[in-house]
Design a protein around this motif. Structure first.
Motif, PDB file in Angstrom:
ATOM      1  N   LEU A 282       0.795  -1.288  -0.148  1.00  0.00           N
ATOM      2  CA  LEU A 282      -0.051  -0.177  -0.017  1.00  0.00           C
ATOM      3  C   LEU A 282       0.827   1.126  -0.039  1.00  0.00           C
ATOM      4  O   LEU A 282       0.674   2.217  -0.808  1.00  0.00           O
ATOM      5  N   ASN A 283       1.893   1.307   0.922  1.00  0.00           N
ATOM      6  CA  ASN A 283       2.946   2.471   0.975  1.00  0.00           C
ATOM      7  C   ASN A 283       3.605   2.606  -0.642  1.00  0.00           C
ATOM      8  O   ASN A 283       3.592   3.827  -0.755  1.00  0.00           O
ATOM      9  N   GLU A 324      21.191  11.538  -4.645  1.00  0.00           N
ATOM     10  CA  GLU A 324      21.956  11.812  -3.270  1.00  0.00           C
ATOM     11  C   GLU A 324      20.806  11.849  -2.388  1.00  0.00           C
ATOM     12  O   GLU A 324      21.005  11.631  -1.166  1.00  0.00           O
ATOM     13  N   ASN A 325      19.200  11.498  -2.689  1.00  0.00           N
ATOM     14  CA  ASN A 325      18.478  11.755  -1.741  1.00  0.00           C
ATOM     15  C   ASN A 325      17.885  10.422  -1.679  1.00  0.00           C
ATOM     16  O   ASN A 325      16.915   9.992  -0.802  1.00  0.00           O
ATOM     17  N   ILE A 326      18.255   9.281  -2.311  1.00  0.00           N
ATOM     18  CA  ILE A 326      17.726   7.956  -2.332  1.00  0.00           C
ATOM     19  C   ILE A 326      17.769   7.318  -0.944  1.00  0.00           C
ATOM     20  O   ILE A 326      16.771   6.565  -0.226  1.00  0.00           O
ATOM     21  N   GLU A 327      19.062   7.447  -0.314  1.00  0.00           N
ATOM     22  CA  GLU A 327      19.230   7.016   1.065  1.00  0.00           C
ATOM     23  C   GLU A 327      18.340   7.786   2.099  1.00  0.00           C
ATOM     24  O   GLU A 327      17.907   7.201   2.992  1.00  0.00           O
ATOM     25  N   ALA A 328      18.355   9.101   1.822  1.00  0.00           N
ATOM     26  CA  ALA A 328      17.656   9.912   2.932  1.00  0.00           C
ATOM     27  C   ALA A 328      16.155   9.546   3.122  1.00  0.00           C
ATOM     28  O   ALA A 328      15.553   9.889   3.967  1.00  0.00           O
ATOM     29  N   VAL A 329      15.614   9.132   1.875  1.00  0.00           N
ATOM     30  CA  VAL A 329      14.095   9.203   1.919  1.00  0.00           C
ATOM     31  C   VAL A 329      13.841   7.868   2.757  1.00  0.00           C
ATOM     32  O   VAL A 329      12.535   7.920   3.245  1.00  0.00           O
ATOM     33  N   LEU A 330      14.615   6.994   3.042  1.00  0.00           N
ATOM     34  CA  LEU A 330      14.352   5.793   4.025  1.00  0.00           C
ATOM     35  C   LEU A 330      14.446   6.303   5.507  1.00  0.00           C
ATOM     36  O   LEU A 330      14.036   5.713   6.258  1.00  0.00           O
ATOM     37  N   ARG A 331      14.987   7.487   5.716  1.00  0.00           N
ATOM     38  CA  ARG A 331      15.024   7.834   7.360  1.00  0.00           C
ATOM     39  C   ARG A 331      13.637   8.266   7.829  1.00  0.00           C
ATOM     40  O   ARG A 331      13.052   9.058   6.935  1.00  0.00           O
ATOM     41  N   PRO A 332      13.259   8.233   8.968  1.00  0.00           N
ATOM     42  CA  PRO A 332      11.936   8.606   9.450  1.00  0.00           C
ATOM     43  C   PRO A 332      11.969  10.024   9.203  1.00  0.00           C
ATOM     44  O   PRO A 332      12.775  10.850   9.689  1.00  0.00           O
ATOM     45  N   PHE A 333      10.679  10.470   9.043  1.00  0.00           N
ATOM     46  CA  PHE A 333      10.405  11.817   9.052  1.00  0.00           C
ATOM     47  C   PHE A 333      10.915  12.740   7.963  1.00  0.00           C
ATOM     48  O   PHE A 333      10.740  14.005   7.985  1.00  0.00           O
ATOM     49  N   GLY A 346       1.611  13.977   4.391  1.00  0.00           N
ATOM     50  CA  GLY A 346       2.404  12.783   4.768  1.00  0.00           C
ATOM     51  C   GLY A 346       3.412  13.210   5.741  1.00  0.00           C
ATOM     52  O   GLY A 346       3.629  14.304   6.116  1.00  0.00           O
ATOM     53  N   THR A 347       3.671  12.201   6.569  1.00  0.00           N
ATOM     54  CA  THR A 347       4.691  12.252   7.765  1.00  0.00           C
ATOM     55  C   THR A 347       6.256  12.136   7.517  1.00  0.00           C
ATOM     56  O   THR A 347       7.022  12.435   8.068  1.00  0.00           O
ATOM     57  N   GLY A 348       6.433  11.301   6.169  1.00  0.00           N
ATOM     58  CA  GLY A 348       7.717  11.044   5.996  1.00  0.00           C
ATOM     59  C   GLY A 348       8.285   9.736   6.521  1.00  0.00           C
ATOM     60  O   GLY A 348       9.154   9.364   6.802  1.00  0.00           O
ATOM     61  N   LEU A 349       7.210   8.992   7.022  1.00  0.00           N
ATOM     62  CA  LEU A 349       7.332   7.744   7.892  1.00  0.00           C
ATOM     63  C   LEU A 349       7.228   6.712   6.812  1.00  0.00           C
ATOM     64  O   LEU A 349       7.349   5.385   7.180  1.00  0.00           O
ATOM     65  N   GLY A 350       6.480   6.718   5.675  1.00  0.00           N
ATOM     66  CA  GLY A 350       5.943   5.760   4.803  1.00  0.00           C
ATOM     67  C   GLY A 350       7.233   4.712   4.489  1.00  0.00           C
ATOM     68  O   GLY A 350       6.936   3.431   4.851  1.00  0.00           O
ATOM     69  N   LEU A 351       8.260   5.254   4.013  1.00  0.00           N
ATOM     70  CA  LEU A 351       9.353   4.498   3.419  1.00  0.00           C
ATOM     71  C   LEU A 351      10.139   3.853   4.545  1.00  0.00           C
ATOM     72  O   LEU A 351      10.726   2.693   4.296  1.00  0.00           O
ATOM     73  N   SER A 352      10.185   4.528   5.752  1.00  0.00           N
ATOM     74  CA  SER A 352      10.980   3.996   6.747  1.00  0.00           C
ATOM     75  C   SER A 352      10.165   3.009   7.609  1.00  0.00           C
ATOM     76  O   SER A 352      10.959   2.067   7.766  1.00  0.00           O
ATOM     77  N   ILE A 353       8.802   2.892   7.395  1.00  0.00           N
ATOM     78  CA  ILE A 353       8.119   1.824   8.057  1.00  0.00           C
ATOM     79  C   ILE A 353       8.416   0.491   6.855  1.00  0.00           C
ATOM     80  O   ILE A 353       8.413  -0.364   7.484  1.00  0.00           O
ATOM     81  N   VAL A 354       8.317   0.803   5.663  1.00  0.00           N
ATOM     82  CA  VAL A 354       8.335  -0.293   4.804  1.00  0.00           C
ATOM     83  C   VAL A 354       9.587  -0.963   4.935  1.00  0.00           C
ATOM     84  O   VAL A 354       9.858  -2.004   4.747  1.00  0.00           O
TER      85      VAL A 354
END
Length: 403
Positions: A282-283, A324-333, A346-354
């Motif tokens: 879903l995410n 340069e942002n691909i790794e960063a998007v996995l960080r919470p928020f 959005g909260t910026g939590l989706g990919l970090s939860i994934v």
């Protein structure tokens, strides 16, 4: 960055006897005899250090045959180190340690002179450096212990806050969502004003969004605390993907985005927590739809690789992510800055939860993207989680998935 006194070379200075270049070797030798801990004596001329007289060097020189008769009454300037290492007191101990380790190793044996500008302060030795390092280590250990205690207390406060938020926010939100859904269905009669219907829709949508935000924060808190539990079972990945596609069809339809499913026949089952994997899908699809322009295609494929792993891929034709942002998007928020991103909720939590859910499944997450070229996200489940028709999954030891 301002250094504390404990971090400066100044604290290494030892107050040792000072002599002139004309002081006799015999006098300096007696100074060493009187103080068994004295390793070096500074030689000053007109208030400026010109060398160090070393205990070992002087003792060896006088102990040689005819050495005492030859040097005892001669000036100490004949037996000093004329080019000692001179260090400014304002330098850091770390800077000095690197210098002694790589550029001036002789000073570890001979010692070094410490000055503040042109003012002589004292002598530093390997022993004084070791003592200061031990003290700094002890002090930093105490600071780390204090920080750890504070962090533990803060974590307890966070847990208490989240537990309270869980009750105080989710309970009234569920009531808001429930009653607005009942009004939307006009259970007790039609709504006379169309504007009210629109307002009810907004309240219901906002309530659901806020509930999703709260759930995401609570899930992230459980993950960070290591309290997220998996309920593993054999899952029909074909059916799971179709469920998610049906759930996302409305959101995709609003932007005229086509969901293209590439599902091979006879896909194997997957040993997983279906709730977590459903949320992962879903995410991923939600992000693909959210950040894609209208009239585009979001593709989702599931296939078994030659090596036996199972790969789920989601591809879009959206705004993309810079490398340069691909790794960063996995960080919470974390949220990538951009006009389209700012327009999205959005909260910026989706990919970090994934990422966290997939780590619990020993699965790998790969992201390929470029700005303006869309994004491809691949999830690879290990062979141990891919179930053939004759196999089962429940009861497989966790160690089997670590291979």
């Amino acid at each position: 960055m301002i250094m504390s006194m404990e971090d400066r070379v100044e604290i290494l200075a030892i107050d040792v006897p000072v002599v002139t270049p004309n002081t006799s070797c015999e006098e300096v030798y007696h100074l060493f005899q009187e103080d068994p801990d004295l390793l070096a004596v500074t030689v000053l001329q007109d208030g400026q250090p010109i060398g160090l007289a070393h205990r070992t060097d002087l003792t060896l020189a006088l102990a040689e045959r005819f050495g005492y008769a030859l040097y005892a009454r001669k000036p100490i300037s004949m037996l000093i180190t004329e080019t000692p290492l001179i260090v400014d007191a304002s330098n850091s101990i770390d800077f000095l340690s690197n210098m002694l380790a790589y550029d001036a190793t002789h000073a570890l044996q001979k010692g070094f002179i410490i000055c503040r500008g042109s003012e002589y302060i004292g002598v530093g030795t390997a022993i004084s450096l070791l003592q200061a390092s031990i003290e700094r280590t002890r002090r930093r250990a105490e600071e780390l212990q204090k920080a750890k205690t504070i962090a533990i207390q803060a974590n307890k406060s966070k847990s208490a806050f989240l537990a309270n938020m869980n009750h105080e926010l989710r309970t009234p939100l569920n009531a808001i969502i429930g009653f607005t859904e009942m009004i939307q269905k006009e259970a007790y009669g039609p709504i006379p004003q169309k504007e009210y219907q629109e307002y009810i829709d907004i309240v219901n949508s906002s309530g659901n969004h806020l509930l999703n935000v709260i759930n995401a924060i609570l899930d992230m808190s459980k993950i960070e605390a290591g309290k997220m539990e998996m309920r593993e079972q054999e899952c029909d990945i074909f059916e799971l993907v179709q469920q998610v596609a049906r759930m996302m069809s409305s959101a995709a339809g609003k932007k005229n985005i086509s969901l293209d499913l590439d599902l091979r026949e006879n896909l194997p089952d997957l040993c997983c927590d279906p709730t977590m994997i459903r949320q992962v899908l879903l995410n991923l699809i939600s992000n693909a739809v959210k950040f894609s322009p209208e009239d585009t295609v979001v593709s989702l494929s599931v296939r078994v690789m030659d090596c036996g792993t199972l790969e789920v891929s989601v591809r879009d034709q959206g705004v993309g992510i810079s490398r340069e942002n691909i790794e960063a998007v996995l960080r919470p928020f974390y949220q990538v800055d951009g006009d389209l991103n700012r327009a999205q909720e959005g909260t910026g939590l989706g990919l970090s939860i994934v990422k966290a859910y997939l780590e619990l499944h020993q699965a790998r997450l790969d992201i390929e993207s470029e700005l303006g070229q869309g994004t491809s996200v691949s999830v690879t489940f290990p062979v141990a989680r891919v179930i053939c028709a004759s196999e089962g999954c429940c009861g497989i030891e966790a160690a089997a998935f670590a291979e």
